[in-house]
Design an enzyme around this catalytic site. Structure first.
Site, PDB file in Angstrom:
ATOM      1  CE1 TYR A   1       3.025  69.213  55.741  1.00 35.58           C
ATOM      2  CE2 TYR A   1       1.335  68.822  55.918  1.00 35.58           C
ATOM      3  CZ  TYR A   1       2.172  68.262  55.375  1.00 35.58           C
ATOM      4  OH  TYR A   1       2.558  67.064  55.316  1.00 35.58           O
TER       5      TYR A   1
ATOM      6  NE  ARG B   1      -1.243  70.908  51.836  1.00 36.99           N
ATOM      7  CZ  ARG B   1      -1.933  69.840  52.060  1.00 36.99           C
ATOM      8  NH1 ARG B   1      -0.899  69.069  53.105  1.00 36.99           N
ATOM      9  NH2 ARG B   1      -2.743  69.290  52.044  1.00 36.99           N
TER      10      ARG B   1
ATOM     11  CD  GLN C   1      -8.148  59.599  51.025  1.00 40.05           C
ATOM     12  OE1 GLN C   1      -7.342  58.759  51.086  1.00 40.05           O
ATOM     13  NE2 GLN C   1      -9.564  59.574  50.049  1.00 40.05           N
ATOM     14  CG  ASN C   2     -10.113  66.492  51.300  1.00 39.27           C
ATOM     15  OD1 ASN C   2      -8.981  66.046  50.520  1.00 39.27           O
ATOM     16  ND2 ASN C   2     -11.357  66.688  50.997  1.00 39.27           N
ATOM     17  CB  VAL C   3      -4.911  68.448  56.074  1.00 38.51           C
ATOM     18  CG1 VAL C   3      -5.071  67.093  56.265  1.00 38.51           C
ATOM     19  CG2 VAL C   3      -4.239  68.947  55.165  1.00 38.51           C
ATOM     20  CG  ASP C   4     -10.662  70.521  52.558  1.00 44.25           C
ATOM     21  OD1 ASP C   4      -9.898  70.495  51.224  1.00 44.25           O
ATOM     22  OD2 ASP C   4     -10.805  70.960  53.412  1.00 44.25           O
TER      23      ASP C   4
ATOM     24  CG  HIS D   1      -4.435  61.285  55.710  1.00 42.63           C
ATOM     25  ND1 HIS D   1      -4.567  60.841  53.868  1.00 42.63           N
ATOM     26  CD2 HIS D   1      -4.692  59.553  56.046  1.00 42.63           C
ATOM     27  CE1 HIS D   1      -5.160  59.759  53.916  1.00 42.63           C
ATOM     28  NE2 HIS D   1      -4.601  59.136  54.478  1.00 42.63           N
TER      29      HIS D   1
ATOM     30  N   GLY E   1     -13.742  62.597  45.036  1.00 44.53           N
ATOM     31  CA  GLY E   1     -12.282  63.449  44.580  1.00 44.53           C
ATOM     32  C   GLY E   1     -11.107  62.476  44.992  1.00 44.53           C
TER      33      GLY E   1
ATOM     34  CB  SER F   1      -6.237  59.390  42.782  1.00 43.90           C
ATOM     35  OG  SER F   1      -5.442  59.054  44.092  1.00 43.90           O
TER      36      SER F   1
HETATM   37  N1  APR Z   1     -14.288  67.070  41.326  1.00 40.33           N
HETATM   38  C1  APR Z   1     -14.042  65.557  41.813  1.00 40.33           C
HETATM   39  N2  APR Z   1     -13.123  64.729  41.656  1.00 40.33           N
HETATM   40  C2  APR Z   1     -11.815  65.940  41.263  1.00 40.33           C
HETATM   41  C3  APR Z   1     -11.349  66.781  40.369  1.00 40.33           C
HETATM   42  C4  APR Z   1     -13.627  67.442  40.810  1.00 40.33           C
HETATM   43  N3  APR Z   1     -13.393  69.282  40.940  1.00 40.33           N
HETATM   44  N4  APR Z   1     -10.789  67.715  40.026  1.00 40.33           N
HETATM   45  C5  APR Z   1     -10.365  66.084  40.635  1.00 40.33           C
HETATM   46  N5  APR Z   1     -10.842  65.533  41.264  1.00 40.33           N
HETATM   47  C6  APR Z   1     -10.056  64.083  41.846  1.00 40.33           C
HETATM   48  C7  APR Z   1      -9.167  63.545  40.657  1.00 40.33           C
HETATM   49  O1  APR Z   1      -9.763  62.974  39.469  1.00 40.33           O
HETATM   50  C8  APR Z   1      -8.410  62.498  41.492  1.00 40.33           C
HETATM   51  O2  APR Z   1      -9.475  60.867  41.292  1.00 40.33           O
HETATM   52  O3  APR Z   1      -9.584  63.782  42.850  1.00 40.33           O
HETATM   53  C9  APR Z   1      -8.810  62.748  42.793  1.00 40.33           C
HETATM   54  C10 APR Z   1      -7.701  63.866  43.506  1.00 40.33           C
HETATM   55  O4  APR Z   1      -6.727  62.750  43.880  1.00 40.33           O
HETATM   56  P1  APR Z   1      -5.344  62.875  44.963  1.00 40.33           P
HETATM   57  O5  APR Z   1      -4.872  64.045  43.808  1.00 40.33           O
HETATM   58  O6  APR Z   1      -4.318  61.234  44.788  1.00 40.33           O
HETATM   59  O7  APR Z   1      -5.561  62.986  46.030  1.00 40.33           O
HETATM   60  P2  APR Z   1      -6.353  62.350  47.791  1.00 40.33           P
HETATM   61  O8  APR Z   1      -6.795  61.291  46.821  1.00 40.33           O
HETATM   62  O9  APR Z   1      -6.743  62.299  48.316  1.00 40.33           O
HETATM   63  O10 APR Z   1      -5.282  61.722  47.991  1.00 40.33           O
HETATM   64  C11 APR Z   1      -5.241  60.896  49.108  1.00 40.33           C
HETATM   65  O11 APR Z   1      -2.910  61.210  50.009  1.00 40.33           O
HETATM   66  O12 APR Z   1      -1.351  62.605  49.805  1.00 40.33           O
HETATM   67  C12 APR Z   1      -1.582  61.832  50.351  1.00 40.33           C
HETATM   68  O13 APR Z   1      -2.670  62.603  52.408  1.00 40.33           O
HETATM   69  C13 APR Z   1      -2.891  63.174  50.884  1.00 40.33           C
HETATM   70  O14 APR Z   1      -5.077  62.562  51.888  1.00 40.33           O
HETATM   71  C14 APR Z   1      -4.142  62.451  50.641  1.00 40.33           C
HETATM   72  C15 APR Z   1      -3.467  60.795  50.160  1.00 40.33           C
END
Ligand code: APR
Length: 225
Positions: A54, A57, A87-90, A105, A171, A173
């Protein structure tokens, strides 16, 4: 009364600021095992490794800047009530100008007591080191919701999604629950839009703009009344 837009955002909205996502190629979970850096057991087993993950990051966040997607959401506040459930911690939504941000989160720029969770401290971009303690002598930990831990803001987030006149998902998944389950809280008549260049979990009846956040949001905003 302006319409209420609720934004459910994930790591992808910060990708254009240079911050790694979790599950894209080269993402954080390809470089680190969740079980080594993002669970309470990991912190118990090897606190230095978790603190280092952390701290790295947090330092990266200090160099990062909000991107046009963050700023576009902030500008929307001139015409709509906008609530960001992230869900972002930034802190890029806040630094981009959004005034109503709920962190599901946790937050990288905060630390909390590992024994008294009500003791939370703003630490900015400073490291947390072994031996850094709260005012009652317990080790400080990142103010992050680790896998397997409660999501204290979940009920408030569900209430906000239920009050949305439009739900924007950008943004994420949608693979991590309970956050992903929030999409089912939206009213059945409420329009849902997904902005993502990749293939997030599908959301029934959502309009999908398969573009990166900055470009996709600009397109979506042009379509708003
Ligand atoms: N613009 C928009 N979306 C994007 C971009 C972009 N430039 N680049 C990537 N993505 C999308 C990917 O296609 C994907 O669907 O952002 C998503 C990222 O998914 P993850 O990496 O799974 O991130 P997230 O969904 O935020 O994860 C959720 O998982 O690990 C835990 O606590 C952590 O908060 C996090 C949670």
């Amino acid at each position: 009364m302006p319409a209420h837009i609720v934004v459910l955002s994930g790591a992808g909205i910060s990708a254009e600021s240079g911050l790694s996502t979790f599950r894209d190629n080269g993402g954080l979970w390809e470089q680190h095992s969740v079980y080594d850096v993002a669970t309470p057991e990991a912190f118990e087993r090897n606190p230095e490794l978790v603190l280092r993950f952390y701290n790295e990051r947090r330092r990266q966040l200090q160099e990062a800047r909000p991107n046009p997607a963050h700023r576009l959401l902030a500008e929307l506040e001139n015409r709509y009530r906008v609530t960001v459930v992230t869900q972002n911690v930034d802190n890029l939504h806040e630094r981009g100008g959004s005034s109503s941000v709920l962190h599901l989160h946790g937050e990288l720029t905060k630390a909390r007591s590992s024994r008294y969770p009500e003791l939370v401290y703003d630490i900015g971009y400073r490291d947390i080191r072994l031996g850094d303690c709260c005012e009652r002598g317990a080790q400080l930990r990142p103010h992050i919701v680790w896998f397997g831990e409660e999501v204290p803001m979940l009920a408030r987030a569900a209430e906000l999604v239920r009050s949305a006149d439009h739900l924007l998902i950008v943004g994420t998944s949608l693979q991590v629950y309970p956050a992903a389950g929030l999409v089912h809280e939206v009213g059945c008549e409420v329009p849902v839009t997904v902005v993502d260049p990749g293939e997030p979990a599908s959301v029934s009846r959502a309009q999908v703009i398969r573009k990166p956040a900055s470009e996709g949001l600009a397109e979506w905003i042009r379509s708003l009344p």
